[in-house]
Structure formats: structure tokens, C-alpha cells
Design an enzyme around this catalytic site. Structure first.
Site, PDB file in Angstrom:
ATOM      1  N   GLN A   1       0.862  -1.182   0.000  1.00 38.05           N
ATOM      2  CA  GLN A   1       0.000   0.000   0.000  1.00 38.05           C
ATOM      3  C   GLN A   1       0.903   1.238   0.000  1.00 38.05           C
ATOM      4  O   GLN A   1       1.718   1.417   0.907  1.00 38.05           O
ATOM      5  CB  GLN A   1      -0.867  -0.006   1.257  1.00 38.05           C
ATOM      6  CG  GLN A   1      -1.812   1.174   1.354  1.00 38.05           C
ATOM      7  CD  GLN A   1      -2.385   1.337   2.757  1.00 38.05           C
ATOM      8  OE1 GLN A   1      -1.881   0.736   3.703  1.00 38.05           O
ATOM      9  NE2 GLN A   1      -3.425   2.116   2.889  1.00 38.05           N
TER      10      GLN A   1
ATOM     11  N   SER B   1       0.835   6.704   2.239  1.00 32.78           N
ATOM     12  CA  SER B   1       1.469   7.737   3.052  1.00 32.78           C
ATOM     13  C   SER B   1       2.642   8.390   2.330  1.00 32.78           C
ATOM     14  O   SER B   1       3.351   7.748   1.552  1.00 32.78           O
ATOM     15  CB  SER B   1       1.999   7.121   4.342  1.00 32.78           C
ATOM     16  OG  SER B   1       0.973   6.469   5.025  1.00 32.78           O
TER      17      SER B   1
ATOM     18  N   GLU C   1     -10.281  -1.654   5.918  1.00 33.71           N
ATOM     19  CA  GLU C   1      -9.014  -1.919   6.582  1.00 33.71           C
ATOM     20  C   GLU C   1      -9.170  -1.780   8.087  1.00 33.71           C
ATOM     21  O   GLU C   1      -8.806  -2.658   8.852  1.00 33.71           O
ATOM     22  CB  GLU C   1      -7.947  -0.943   6.075  1.00 33.71           C
ATOM     23  CG  GLU C   1      -6.584  -1.187   6.724  1.00 33.71           C
ATOM     24  CD  GLU C   1      -5.525  -0.162   6.337  1.00 33.71           C
ATOM     25  OE1 GLU C   1      -5.878   0.980   6.052  1.00 33.71           O
ATOM     26  OE2 GLU C   1      -4.340  -0.529   6.360  1.00 33.71           O
TER      27      GLU C   1
ATOM     28  N   ASN D   1      -5.096   6.525  16.078  1.00 31.06           N
ATOM     29  CA  ASN D   1      -6.281   6.480  16.944  1.00 31.06           C
ATOM     30  C   ASN D   1      -6.816   7.877  17.266  1.00 31.06           C
ATOM     31  O   ASN D   1      -8.018   8.029  17.501  1.00 31.06           O
ATOM     32  CB  ASN D   1      -5.959   5.697  18.219  1.00 31.06           C
ATOM     33  CG  ASN D   1      -5.947   4.201  17.947  1.00 31.06           C
ATOM     34  OD1 ASN D   1      -6.040   3.780  16.790  1.00 31.06           O
ATOM     35  ND2 ASN D   1      -5.852   3.406  18.993  1.00 31.06           N
ATOM     36  N   GLU D   2      -5.930   8.892  17.263  1.00 23.92           N
ATOM     37  CA  GLU D   2      -6.429  10.259  17.493  1.00 23.92           C
ATOM     38  C   GLU D   2      -7.424  10.623  16.380  1.00 23.92           C
ATOM     39  O   GLU D   2      -8.489  11.175  16.624  1.00 23.92           O
ATOM     40  CB  GLU D   2      -5.271  11.278  17.502  1.00 23.92           C
ATOM     41  CG  GLU D   2      -4.371  11.203  18.723  1.00 23.92           C
ATOM     42  CD  GLU D   2      -3.322  10.084  18.628  1.00 23.92           C
ATOM     43  OE1 GLU D   2      -3.199   9.453  17.560  1.00 23.92           O
ATOM     44  OE2 GLU D   2      -2.648   9.834  19.642  1.00 23.92           O
TER      45      GLU D   2
ATOM     46  N   SER E   1       4.411  -1.017   4.220  1.00 24.22           N
ATOM     47  CA  SER E   1       4.649  -2.327   4.843  1.00 24.22           C
ATOM     48  C   SER E   1       5.063  -3.362   3.802  1.00 24.22           C
ATOM     49  O   SER E   1       4.379  -3.534   2.791  1.00 24.22           O
ATOM     50  CB  SER E   1       3.390  -2.825   5.550  1.00 24.22           C
ATOM     51  OG  SER E   1       3.061  -1.966   6.600  1.00 24.22           O
TER      52      SER E   1
HETATM   53  C1  LIG Z   1       3.817  -0.362  11.334  1.00 22.13           C
HETATM   54  C2  LIG Z   1       3.267   0.627  10.329  1.00 22.13           C
HETATM   55  C3  LIG Z   1       2.871   0.175   9.092  1.00 22.13           C
HETATM   56  C4  LIG Z   1       2.397   1.085   8.151  1.00 22.13           C
HETATM   57  N1  LIG Z   1       2.092   0.608   6.905  1.00 22.13           N
HETATM   58  C5  LIG Z   1       1.713   1.490   5.938  1.00 22.13           C
HETATM   59  C6  LIG Z   1       1.502   1.021   4.602  1.00 22.13           C
HETATM   60  O1  LIG Z   1       1.637  -0.177   4.303  1.00 22.13           O
HETATM   61  N2  LIG Z   1       1.177   1.922   3.657  1.00 22.13           N
HETATM   62  C7  LIG Z   1       1.016   3.251   3.936  1.00 22.13           C
HETATM   63  O2  LIG Z   1       0.689   4.001   3.024  1.00 22.13           O
HETATM   64  N3  LIG Z   1       1.212   3.726   5.191  1.00 22.13           N
HETATM   65  C8  LIG Z   1       1.562   2.879   6.199  1.00 22.13           C
HETATM   66  N4  LIG Z   1       1.802   3.340   7.474  1.00 22.13           N
HETATM   67  C9  LIG Z   1       1.711   4.781   7.736  1.00 22.13           C
HETATM   68  C10 LIG Z   1       0.561   5.188   8.623  1.00 22.13           C
HETATM   69  O3  LIG Z   1      -0.665   5.072   7.973  1.00 22.13           O
HETATM   70  C11 LIG Z   1       0.849   6.628   9.109  1.00 22.13           C
HETATM   71  O4  LIG Z   1       1.984   6.560   9.940  1.00 22.13           O
HETATM   72  C12 LIG Z   1      -0.311   7.221   9.865  1.00 22.13           C
HETATM   73  O5  LIG Z   1      -1.398   7.473   9.017  1.00 22.13           O
HETATM   74  C13 LIG Z   1       0.083   8.529  10.587  1.00 22.13           C
HETATM   75  O6  LIG Z   1       0.657   9.430   9.711  1.00 22.13           O
HETATM   76  P1  LIG Z   1       2.061  10.117  10.045  1.00 22.13           P
HETATM   77  O7  LIG Z   1       3.033   9.045  10.401  1.00 22.13           O
HETATM   78  O8  LIG Z   1       2.380  11.051   8.927  1.00 22.13           O
HETATM   79  O9  LIG Z   1       1.820  10.951  11.391  1.00 22.13           O
HETATM   80  P2  LIG Z   1       1.150  12.377  11.521  1.00 22.13           P
HETATM   81  O10 LIG Z   1      -0.041  12.454  10.648  1.00 22.13           O
HETATM   82  O11 LIG Z   1       2.217  13.404  11.362  1.00 22.13           O
HETATM   83  O12 LIG Z   1       0.650  12.336  13.031  1.00 22.13           O
HETATM   84  C14 LIG Z   1       1.521  12.551  14.147  1.00 22.13           C
HETATM   85  C15 LIG Z   1       0.646  12.595  15.400  1.00 22.13           C
HETATM   86  O13 LIG Z   1      -0.256  13.725  15.347  1.00 22.13           O
HETATM   87  C16 LIG Z   1      -1.596  13.285  15.482  1.00 22.13           C
HETATM   88  N5  LIG Z   1      -2.492  14.086  14.645  1.00 22.13           N
HETATM   89  C17 LIG Z   1      -2.272  14.434  13.349  1.00 22.13           C
HETATM   90  N6  LIG Z   1      -3.342  15.151  12.900  1.00 22.13           N
HETATM   91  C18 LIG Z   1      -4.225  15.219  13.925  1.00 22.13           C
HETATM   92  C19 LIG Z   1      -5.526  15.793  14.074  1.00 22.13           C
HETATM   93  N7  LIG Z   1      -6.121  16.444  13.087  1.00 22.13           N
HETATM   94  N8  LIG Z   1      -6.152  15.660  15.278  1.00 22.13           N
HETATM   95  C20 LIG Z   1      -5.570  15.004  16.310  1.00 22.13           C
HETATM   96  N9  LIG Z   1      -4.348  14.433  16.224  1.00 22.13           N
HETATM   97  C21 LIG Z   1      -3.684  14.546  15.052  1.00 22.13           C
HETATM   98  C22 LIG Z   1      -1.597  11.834  14.995  1.00 22.13           C
HETATM   99  O14 LIG Z   1      -2.690  11.115  15.484  1.00 22.13           O
HETATM  100  C23 LIG Z   1      -0.256  11.346  15.551  1.00 22.13           C
HETATM  101  O15 LIG Z   1      -0.358  10.988  16.901  1.00 22.13           O
HETATM  102  C24 LIG Z   1       2.281   2.466   8.453  1.00 22.13           C
HETATM  103  C25 LIG Z   1       2.658   2.921   9.726  1.00 22.13           C
HETATM  104  C26 LIG Z   1       3.159   2.017  10.653  1.00 22.13           C
HETATM  105  C27 LIG Z   1       3.578   2.554  12.008  1.00 22.13           C
END
Ligand SMILES: Cc1cc2nc3c(=O)[nH]c(=O)nc-3n(C[C@H](O)[C@H](O)[C@H](O)COP(=O)(O)OP(=O)(O)OC[C@H]3O[C@@H](n4cnc5c(N)ncnc54)[C@H](O)[C@@H]3O)c2cc1C
Length: 379
Positions: free
Chosen positions: A125, A128, A244, A360-361, A160
Site C-alpha cells: 500500500q 502515506s 481496513e 487512533n487520534e 509495509s
Molecule cells: C507499522 C506501520 C505500518 C504502516 N504501513 C503502511 C503502509 O503499508 N502503507 C502506507 O501508506 N502507510 C503505512 N503506514 C503509515 C501510517 O498510515 C501513518 O503513519 C499514519 O497514518 C500517521 O501518519 P504520520 O506518520 O504522517 O503521522 P502524523 O499524521 O504526522 O501524526 C503525528 C501525530 O499527530 C496526530 N495528529 C495528526 N493530525 C491530527 C488531528 N487532526 N487531530 C488530532 N491528532 C492529530 C496523529 O494522530 C499522531 O499521533 C504504516 C505505519 C506504521 C507505524
């Protein structure tokens, strides 16, 4: 709601149990986050598919058994109870396939689904981006029209198992002039070994090399690999996101089996009363999740969409998974810390549960706004 299974469902469950008892490998396969484990899991996918156990709810013409969602849930219970290997094809099976069923063409389904079912083509996928995770609609990777297809450039991250996968699906900005960020996006499938693709593993806490980021430089994607209409990518991708979080990624079968293992571990450690309530919570939690999911699946089968309730499931299973593993590690004491322990590996992975598939947020915001009708938070 009728909680009884039909005779047909019971017979299917018995057949699945018998097959799994005869075929599940006697010792665990190496981790699917390593090259060796990835290959071993592909072989297992092929074995499952040879007797149509890999995608039981799919139509028969793509390798399924047409069991419907209830059959799939029952199969998952048998699968995890039998101690069967993790599913290396999961991204494709739980995210891309439902999208193709709803929005793909018959040509795409016939071409993409059978090799997905056998593990011959494993999908990653690619949603991100470095600055587009929670706020996915701000993604910047672009798709530019060219003869017979698109030229795709940009960077995707946190993908992943992309280091060993074959193909990927993701969203790209095809109309930079669109008035809103989630407009003008196109949903594409592409080859991870195409010219212009660089896959770079990202180090994980446990040192396993499968997690990766992707660099795309003018990668050619033919028109036949666009899912739905160009510019409609957001709507199409979001219809899969609920799958998902809510259902396919973490079935109750997994947690019923894990709670059972935890109960076994507790007994093995002399049934310490100090852990009694936490073990009981784990057993009750798995059962509650099972019933909640069957209820959601029944509503879905009657025509309702999964909707924002998926977010409740996602918060529940991710927090449940951490609590269950913490209890196991406390029961094991020093022994649980060992790098080779299944519980230690499971614990480290459970910590990522509140992040992947949408943090989860964000899920709590969805529940607050769309299920509870609370005002929008300040962003
Ligand atoms: C083990 C693992 C596997 C993954 N696999 C995939 C994959 O296969 N393909 C893929 O595309 N992605 C994948 N991801 C990415 C994952 O979907 C993102 O890490 C996730 O959506 C969070 O985005 P970010 O890391 O940019 O964090 P950010 O969006 O920068 O968030 C950082 C923090 O701020 C909080 N936050 C951000 N905006 C808000 C808001 N509006 N209100 C409240 N809180 C907020 C978030 O909840 C988080 O705690 C994976 C991540 C992990 C850890």
C-alpha cells in the site's frame, strides 16, 4: 439478530478445520518481514490457494468459495486457532481487492485478483508520504498525462513489506489546479520493479528489513492500471479505508486465538491471582469484539455500509492488542524480554497498532464528529 450458524456454515467450518489441521506447518515460518520469511509465506499462500482457502469470500472465478462475510469470519477463527502463518498477501486481499470489486473493471479483476490470491503477486500500500499521513489529502506525488498512460513521480513512505512486494497501489495528484486537496487525485496500481522506482528499506525497531519508502521518478503507468476515473481517487480510496480499519485487517479470530494463548500461558505460569483480572479482560474483550464484528457484518450484508463505526473497531483492537501483550510479558517476567519470544515480537508490533491504518487520534475524531455528532475539533 440470529446468532446460530446455518448447517452449511457449520459444514464449511468443519471442512476448514480439517484442512488446516492437516496442512498448517508444524513449526512457525520465519518472520514475513524478512526475505526468507517472505518467500516461505508466499509458498504457504500458494498452498492455501490451491484448495481455495486463501480468499474464501471471493467469487469462485477468482479463486474463492463465495462464503460471504460470515463464512470469512468463521474461516478466520479456524485459521488463527490452528496457529496458521500470518498472511503476506494481506494488503492486496484486504485493501486493493475490495476496491477492485467496487470500482475496478472486469479486465482489472480478472488480471489482478487470481495472482493476488495465490501469492504470486504481493501488493504494497503506497498511500502515506513524508508530509501526508493523517492529512493524506495533502499528498504531493503527482501523475502527469502521457501517451497511453501516466508518468508518476514523488515519494511514498511507511510502506509495509514493500521491500519484497511486487506491486503497489496509491493515490497521486493528477490535477494540481483542483480547488480542494482531496480533488484531482487519481488511484493507480504500479510495478515496484518498473524503471524509475527505488525501494529503500526503513529500519524498524526489531531490525527486520521489509518496511520501506519508495522514490518514484517518471514511472510509466498504463491507463489500464488506473482504478476508477482519473480525478476520483479520493472517493475510491476512502471506500476501502473502512474495510481496513473495521474488518479485514484484524479479524476477531486473531484475538480469540491470542486470548486463548494468553489463558494457556497464565495456567502454565501457575495461574497467578495477580494477573487473573487482566487475563479475564482479554478473554472477554476478544469475545465482545467477535460479537460486535458479527453484528456489523450482519448489518453490512443487509445493505448498510461499514461507515464511521469502523473507527470504533480500530481503536478497540489496537488498544486491546497492546494490553494483551503487556499482560503476557508481565506473566513471563525476564524470560518475556528475550528477542526470540513470540510475545516480545508481538508486543513490539502491537505498539504500532494505534498508528497504522489511521492513527487512533484521528479515529477518535471521526467517532466524535460522525457517530456522536460533536462539533468539529480545532485543527
Ligand atoms: C507499522 C506501520 C505500518 C504502516 N504501513 C503502511 C503502509 O503499508 N502503507 C502506507 O501508506 N502507510 C503505512 N503506514 C503509515 C501510517 O498510515 C501513518 O503513519 C499514519 O497514518 C500517521 O501518519 P504520520 O506518520 O504522517 O503521522 P502524523 O499524521 O504526522 O501524526 C503525528 C501525530 O499527530 C496526530 N495528529 C495528526 N493530525 C491530527 C488531528 N487532526 N487531530 C488530532 N491528532 C492529530 C496523529 O494522530 C499522531 O499521533 C504504516 C505505519 C506504521 C507505524
Amino acid at each position: 439478530m440470529d446468532l446460530a450458524f446455518t448447517e452449511e456454515e457449520k459444514a464449511f467450518r468443519a471442512e476448514a478445520r480439517a484442512w488446516l489441521t492437516a496442512h498448517v506447518p508444524g513449526s512457525p515460518l520465519p518472520s514475513l518481514e524478512t526475505a526468507e520469511g517472505f518467500a516461505a509465506h508466499r509458498t504457504w499462500e500458494a498452498e492455501l490457494a490451491a484448495e481455495r482457502w486463501s480468499v474464501v469470500n471471493w467469487p469462485a472465478r477468482y479463486g474463492g468459495r463465495e462464503t460471504g462475510l460470515i463464512g470469512w469470519l468463521a474461516f478466520e477463527e479456524e485459521y488463527w486457532a490452528a496457529g496458521a502463518p500470518g498472511r503476506v498477501g494481506q494488503n492486496g486481499i484486504s485493501l486493493l481487492a475490495p476496491t477492485l470489486f467496487d470500482h475496478g473493471t472486469e479486465e482489472q479483476r480478472a488480471r489482478v485478483l487470481p495472482p493476488m490470491a495465490t501469492g504470486e503477486v504481493v501488493w504494497a500500500q503506497a498511500w502515506s508520504e513524508p508530509e501526508a499521513g493523517s492529512d493524506l489529502a495533502s499528498l504531493r506525488s503527482r501523475a502527469v498525462r502521457t501517451d497511453g498512460g501516466w508518468r508518476v513521480s514523488g515519494q511514498k513512505t511507511w510502506s509495509s513489506r514493500a521491500a519484497f512486494a511486487d506491486r503497489a497501489f496509491g493515490l497521486f495528484r493528477s490535477d494540481p489546479e483542483a480547488s480542494k486537496p482531496h480533488q484531482g487525485l487519481t488511484y493507480l496500481m504500479f510495478d515496484l520493479r518498473a524503471p524509475g522506482v527505488t525501494v529503500r528499506p526503513i529500519g524498524r525497531l526489531d531490525g527486520k528489513p521489509a518496511f520501506a519508502e519508495l522514490f518514484l521518478d517518471e514511472v510509466f503507468v498504463p491507463d489500464r492500471d488506473v482504478i476508477g476515473e482519473p480525478g476520483e481517487g479520493w472517493r475510491i480510496a476512502m471506500s476501502a479505508a473502512g474495510n481496513e480499519r473495521g474488518l479485514m485487517l484484524r479479524s476477531p479470530g486473531r484475538f480469540l486465538a491470542a486470548a486463548d494463548r494468553l489463558r494457556g500461558l497464565w495456567r502454565q505460569q501457575g495461574s497467578p491471582p495477580s494477573a487473573h483480572d487482566r487475563v479475564a479482560d482479554a478473554v472477554i474483550g476478544a469475545r465482545a469484539y467477535q460479537l460486535f464484528t458479527y453484528a456489523a457484518a450482519s448489518r453490512f450484508l443487509e445493505g448498510a455500509s461499514l461507515g464511521p463505526e469502523s473507527s470504533l473497531n480500530k481503536v478497540f483492537w489496537s488498544e486491546y492488542d497492546i494490553a494483551l501483550h503487556e499482560t503476557a510479558l508481565d506473566l513471563l517476567g525476564d524470560e518475556g524480554e528475550s528477542a526470540d519470544s513470540d510475545w516480545a515480537e508481538g508486543y513490539v508490533f502491537s505498539l504500532a497498532g494505534p498508528i497504522y491504518a489511521g492513527t487512533n487520534e484521528i479515529q477518535r475524531d471521526i467517532v466524535a464528529e460522525r457517530l456522536l455528532g460533536l462539533p468539529k475539533g480545532r485543527r
